[in-house]
Design a protein around this motif. Structure first.
Motif, mmCIF file in Angstrom:
data_model
loop_
_atom_site.group_PDB
_atom_site.id
_atom_site.type_symbol
_atom_site.label_atom_id
_atom_site.label_comp_id
_atom_site.label_asym_id
_atom_site.label_seq_id
_atom_site.Cartn_x
_atom_site.Cartn_y
_atom_site.Cartn_z
ATOM 1 N N ASN A 194 0.890 -1.277 -0.111
ATOM 2 C CA ASN A 194 0.251 0.058 -0.169
ATOM 3 C C ASN A 194 0.609 1.011 0.021
ATOM 4 O O ASN A 194 0.481 2.138 -0.484
ATOM 5 C CB ASN A 194 -0.784 -0.046 1.226
ATOM 6 N N LEU A 195 2.131 1.036 0.299
ATOM 7 C CA LEU A 195 2.998 2.356 0.486
ATOM 8 C C LEU A 195 3.455 2.620 -0.719
ATOM 9 O O LEU A 195 4.074 3.532 -1.283
ATOM 10 C CB LEU A 195 3.725 2.041 1.622
ATOM 11 N N THR A 196 4.439 1.483 -1.145
ATOM 12 C CA THR A 196 5.091 1.349 -2.393
ATOM 13 C C THR A 196 4.500 0.902 -3.936
ATOM 14 O O THR A 196 4.979 1.423 -4.884
ATOM 15 C CB THR A 196 6.459 0.452 -2.349
ATOM 16 N N GLY A 197 3.495 0.609 -3.823
ATOM 17 C CA GLY A 197 2.733 0.072 -5.148
ATOM 18 C C GLY A 197 3.473 -1.379 -5.601
ATOM 19 O O GLY A 197 2.883 -1.482 -6.815
ATOM 20 N N HIS A 198 4.542 -1.914 -5.181
ATOM 21 C CA HIS A 198 4.926 -2.985 -5.758
ATOM 22 C C HIS A 198 3.987 -4.181 -5.644
ATOM 23 O O HIS A 198 3.357 -4.134 -4.594
ATOM 24 C CB HIS A 198 6.367 -3.376 -4.999
ATOM 25 N N VAL A 199 4.013 -5.099 -6.694
ATOM 26 C CA VAL A 199 3.192 -6.260 -6.482
ATOM 27 C C VAL A 199 3.850 -7.346 -5.578
ATOM 28 O O VAL A 199 5.038 -7.829 -5.888
ATOM 29 C CB VAL A 199 3.060 -6.938 -7.757
ATOM 30 N N LEU A 200 2.996 -7.430 -4.511
ATOM 31 C CA LEU A 200 3.644 -8.369 -3.431
ATOM 32 C C LEU A 200 3.081 -10.134 -3.703
ATOM 33 O O LEU A 200 3.887 -11.058 -3.486
ATOM 34 C CB LEU A 200 3.283 -8.076 -2.110
ATOM 35 N N GLU A 201 1.775 -10.303 -4.091
ATOM 36 C CA GLU A 201 1.321 -11.463 -4.212
ATOM 37 C C GLU A 201 0.449 -11.713 -5.514
ATOM 38 O O GLU A 201 -0.283 -10.921 -6.047
ATOM 39 C CB GLU A 201 0.122 -11.823 -3.233
#
Length: 966
Positions: free
Chosen positions: A81-88
């Motif tokens: 939610n902070l960086t916008g990177h896809v985690l899952e």
């Protein structure tokens, strides 16, 4: 600046309140999955490239479009939610429901993703969880580039139909804690796995580890392992390891392998183990004593082995909650020590021979176990005696399975006290008495009720409204009364209903077909009238209405129907005007279509191309006419075709050779003509039953039939075949072997609820037509009677050691009965009557101890009938019309062994209606000798002159001799 204490406190409260508000805003944002940043452009493009290589037939990725710029809102995506990177990234196919129709199951299968896995995934640098499980990447290897995704902590690729070797590059994922690769893969070496030191969950179910001898040593290097799943991995040997040091292991699954002997002692140090599954192996020892010391063990699965001895020690497993001991060879019955298992929630002893009274078993559980037990399976355990009111103590029982025992007496009223009960199976016992409202009024959660195979009566008041909503109900062979039970009208959630053989005399109610029924069996009743409209019953897959009095036209059927059995009714007119109406427009899922023994008529239409799933087609004993349509050859899945006892004409269509999976072909009692096709022997390599009797086939008996090595029944009787019986008949190898373990001739469906269609056949055996079904798999017979076959009986027929019935009667066979016929020890019926067989009956025939029918009448046999209790027990009519003597015939033999003169005389008398070859050869020899001598005198003058000079000289010498004598 001076700040008062009061101001400081107020400022602090404001600051604290601000912090709490900020935390709440963050929490709300996280809970709702709202990204304050949005996904990165590079990762969005990577996901779109990944999608391009996928095949998505159900549009599961419809949200993945360039129009929706924020990929964090796409299905299956979770971002930071902070960086916008896809985690899952989770694209697992949703799990199936407990009860599904064939259409729903097919829809789920079609919704699975397939295609390729694009390397663009490596651009998701922060991806920590990747779940692509339960899709269909058939034929694709697991990509090696996944080994470069260093941040992955969760990787699940199981149930994907991947092929090939697991790439060792996965050993580079040093942060991995969960690895799921369960599939039909294989590995040679496991050492790459030892680098995953943080691994907690390892799922290799179905991976072939047969070539990986180091599997246990490698897994032993994973110190953090909590869950290990190695089921169905082709493991055969448990490597010698003094003690397994898996102090953290809580769950171990080694089921479905080939371990044998005792349960390995190396497992005894699994002190933290809570779940242990060793089911479906080959363990055959008694229970090891150390097993009882696993105090933390909560779930133990040992089913499907051959474990022996007593179960008594298992009563020490005080923490056990789930215990499955089914399908083993334990003895001693249910031990009293099981009464101490006060935490037991689920117990299965199915197919363990207890041989106890049901009341004794329930009494063992009557204290603390009865208060907590939720699941109890005692099916196939040889329980007997009455079921008593002690059943009412099991207040928390949800599932009770007592099927296939000998429990007797009425159903106790205490059944109605089990208010938590969801499933009750009393199938095939010896219950009697009456079910009434009192048994069911408190069973509000009941969804499964199985009572088939008992002599119980269901008696409810007409106004009774059941408190339950059943999904599954079987009442076969119960007494339901003449009218269809009115209380079933309220069961609008029914998926499975069996009310067969229940003495119902009524019409079929229309409302049944408004239920979400998948399976409906109303066979062997007295239903009359027409079948209600089925066309909107789109979920109905199995409909069995055989053996009733239903009439009229066949109904239109929904295209999702899987099995339809309307045999033994009085349906009339053309079958296909209705049946094919919907099918012509789309492909049918029908696998088994049984319409025999009706009054259906007309020709078969030429529109079978959409019936690609059809395995069984039975139209026997109707009034069909015309030729077989060419499109019948498009039924490439067909395994059983029965067109017997109709009025079909013409030749067998050439297209039928495309039905290469045929196991049974019965075209008997029709008007087919032409030759028996040679391609049958070349194309029908799976066929076990071939019946062409009572037609107008002609020509030679094809030698190619000898290629049918699976053939068990060959019936070509009552045709116009001629020529010799091929000597290659000994190639019919299925008639050479005897086996008590033959599988039923059965055709399986794709559905879990249907056990399969068992084949039957009408066969002429021992002179009588009989119907064979359950024992058909054991029958071996040849019937070539009532043809014009000639030549000798080939001696090779005696190689068919498993043959039970041999009928070659009413032909023109000559020569002797094969001398070694006694080697055919399985023979029960032999009919060689009405031929031209000669010589003596072989002495070895007396060895046929199973022989119950023998007919050698009306041949040219001679001599004494061999002595044996078996042969002398037959009627004299079995031997009449020959020159035989001795019991059971009234004429006694004058000498024990025929002399050569008797034999010659017998042969002479036996050939009185034929040609006497002795005189023929004598005349031929005279003619040849005469012309060999006289012929040259006519054509050679020199020879003629010398011959007459010789005669003159001889005359002078004879004259001088005579004069001297006188």
């Amino acid at each position: 600046m001076h700040i008062s204490l009061k101001q400081m406190k107020q400022t602090t409260r404001i600051a604290v309140a601000f912090v709490f508000i900020a935390i709440e805003i963050i929490n709300i944002s996280l809970c709702k999955g709202i990204s304050s940043v949005g996904c990165l452009q590079s990762e969005r493009l990577a996901l779109l490239r990944f999608k391009q290589d996928l095949i998505d037939p159900a549009n599961r990725l419809i949200s993945w479009t360039s129009d929706r710029g924020d990929c964090c809102t796409w299905s299956g995506i979770v971002c930071d939610n902070l960086t916008g990177h896809v985690l899952e990234l989770s694209l697992r196919t949703p799990p199936e429901k407990e009860v599904v129709s064939l259409a729903e199951d097919d829809a789920r299968e079609r919704s699975k993703l397939s295609g390729k896995i694009n390397p663009s995934l490596v651009d998701l640098k922060h991806l920590s969880s990747l779940d692509l499980s339960d899709n269909n990447f058939e034929g694709v290897e697991i990509p090696r580039f996944l080994g470069s995704m260093q941040n992955l902590r969760y990787l699940n690729l199981s149930l994907n139909s991947f092929q090939g070797m697991i790439p060792p590059q996965l050993g580079n994922l040093s942060n991995l804690q969960y690895l799921g690769l369960g599939d039909m893969l294989h590995v040679k070496s496991f050492w790459w796995l030892s680098r995953l030191s943080l691994l907690k969950h390892l799922d290799l179910d179905g991976v072939d580890l047969s070539n990986s001898s180091d599997w246990l040593q490698v897994i032993h290097t994973l110190p953090s392992l909590v869950v290990l799943k190695l089921s169905y991995c082709e493991l055969h040997h448990f490597p010698p390891q003094p003690v397994l040091n898996f102090s953290s292991l809580a769950s171990l699954d080694l089921s479905g392998n080939h371990f044998e002997g005792p349960i390995p002692d190396g497992l005894q140090n699994l002190t933290s183990i809570r779940h242990l599954d060793l089911s479906d192996n080959l363990f055959n020892s008694s229970m090891p004593s150390w097993l009882y010391r696993l105090r933390n063990l909560e779930e133990l699965f040992l089913s499907g082995n051959s474990l022996q001895g007593s179960m008594d020690g298992l009563g020490n497993l005080s923490s056990i909650k789930v215990l499955d001991l089914s399908q083993n060879d334990f003895d001693g019955g249910m031990p009293v020590s099981f009464g101490r298992l006060c935490n037991l929630r689920s117990m299965s002893l199915e197919a363990v021979i207890l041989n106890q009274e049901i009341s004794q078993v329930l009494n063992i559980f009557s204290e603390c176990v009865a208060k907590v037990l939720e699941h109890l399976n005692l099916g196939y355990t040889q329980l007997f005696g009455p079921l008593t009111n002690q059943l009412g103590r099991f207040k928390n029982l949800k599932h009770l399975y007592l099927h296939y025992n000998s429990i007797s007496g009425p159903i106790p009223r205490s059944l109605g006290e089990l208010s938590s009960l969801e499933a009750l199976s009393l199938l095939y016992n010896q219950f009697n008495g009456t079910f009434s409202e009192i048994h069911f009024n408190n069973l509000t959660r009941l969804i499964l009720l199985g009572v088939s195979g008992n002599s119980v009566m269901f008696k409810f008041s007409p106004q009774w409204a059941p408190p339950f909503k059943l999904l599954y109900l079987t009442l076969g062979s119960c007494h339901l009364g003449h009218n269809f039970p009115s209380w079933l009208r309220s069961q609008r959630s029914l998926c499975f209903l069996d009310a067969s053989n229940s003495s119902i005399f009524d019409t079929i109610p229309q409302y049944l077909f408004e239920f979400p029924l998948i399976f409906l069996n109303l066979s062997h009743n007295k239903f009359y009238g027409k079948i209600p409209n089925l066309i909107w019953s789109t979920q109905l897959e199995f409909l069995d209405l055989n053996s009733n009095n239903l009439s009229g036209l066949l109904p239109q059927i929904p295209i999702n129907m899987h099995l339809l059995d309307l045999s033994y009714n009085v349906f009339s007119r053309s079958m296909f005007a209705q049946l094919f109406n919907e099918i012509n427009e789309s492909k049918s899922l029908m696998e088994i279509l049984i319409l025999n023994n009706n009054f259906l008529s007309g020709e078969l239409p030429d529109c079978w191309t959409n019936w690609q799933h059809l395995k069984v087609l039975n139209l026997e004993n109707n009034r069909f006419t015309g030729t077989l349509p060419p499109s019948i050859g498009s039924l490439t899945s067909l395994q059983s075709l029965n067109l017997r006892k109709n009025n079909f004409v013409g030749e067998i269509p050439l297209s039928l050779q495309n039905c290469t999976k045929l196991v049974k072909l019965d075209l008997g009692e029709n008007e087919f003509v032409g030759n028996v096709p040679t391609w049958m022997g070349e194309r029908f390599s799976w066929i076990k039953i071939l019946i062409l009797r009572s037609n107008n086939f002609q020509g030679l008996l094809p030698r190619e039939l000898c290629l049918l090595t699976s053939l068990q029944i060959l019936d070509l009787a009552y045709n116009n075949l001629f020529g010799n019986i091929p000597r290659c008949i000994s190639n019919l190898s299925a008639m050479m072997r005897k086996s008590e373990m033959d599988d039923d001739i059965e055709y399986w469906s794709n559905k879990y609820y249907y056990s399969g269609h068992v084949e039957d056949a009408s066969l002429v055996n021992k002179g009588k037509m009989a119907e064979y079904n359950s024992i058909l798999k054991f029958v071996r017979m040849i019937d070539l009677s009532k043809n014009n076959l000639s030549g000798e009986i080939p001696i090779e027929v005696t190689d068919l050691l498993a043959l039970q019935s041999l009928n070659l009667s009413h032909n023109s066979l000559i020569g002797r009965i094969p001398e070694n016929i006694g080697a055919m020890s399985s023979l029960e019926s032999v009919d060689l009557s009405e031929n031209q067989l000669s010589g003596e009956i072989p002495q070895s025939i007396s060895k046929l101890t199973f022989l119950s029918v023998l007919n050698l009448s009306n041949n040219k046999l001679f001599g004494r009938i061999p002595s044996s209790t078996q042969l002398q027990s037959f009627s004299a009519s079995s031997f009449t019309g020959n020159e035989l003597c001795g019991p059971p015939l009234s004429n006694n033999c004058t000498v024990s062994v025929p002399t050569s003169g008797d034999q010659n005389r017998g042969e002479k008398e036996g050939n009185e209606d034929g040609v006497d070859w002795f005189y023929v050869s004598m005349a031929l020899g005279f003619v040849v000798g005469f012309w060999s001598f006289v012929g040259p005198l006519f054509f050679n003058r020199r020879w003629r002159r010398m011959y007459f000079q010789f005669l003159n000289c001889l005359q002078d010498k004879l004259g001088s001799v005579v004069r001297k004598c006188y």
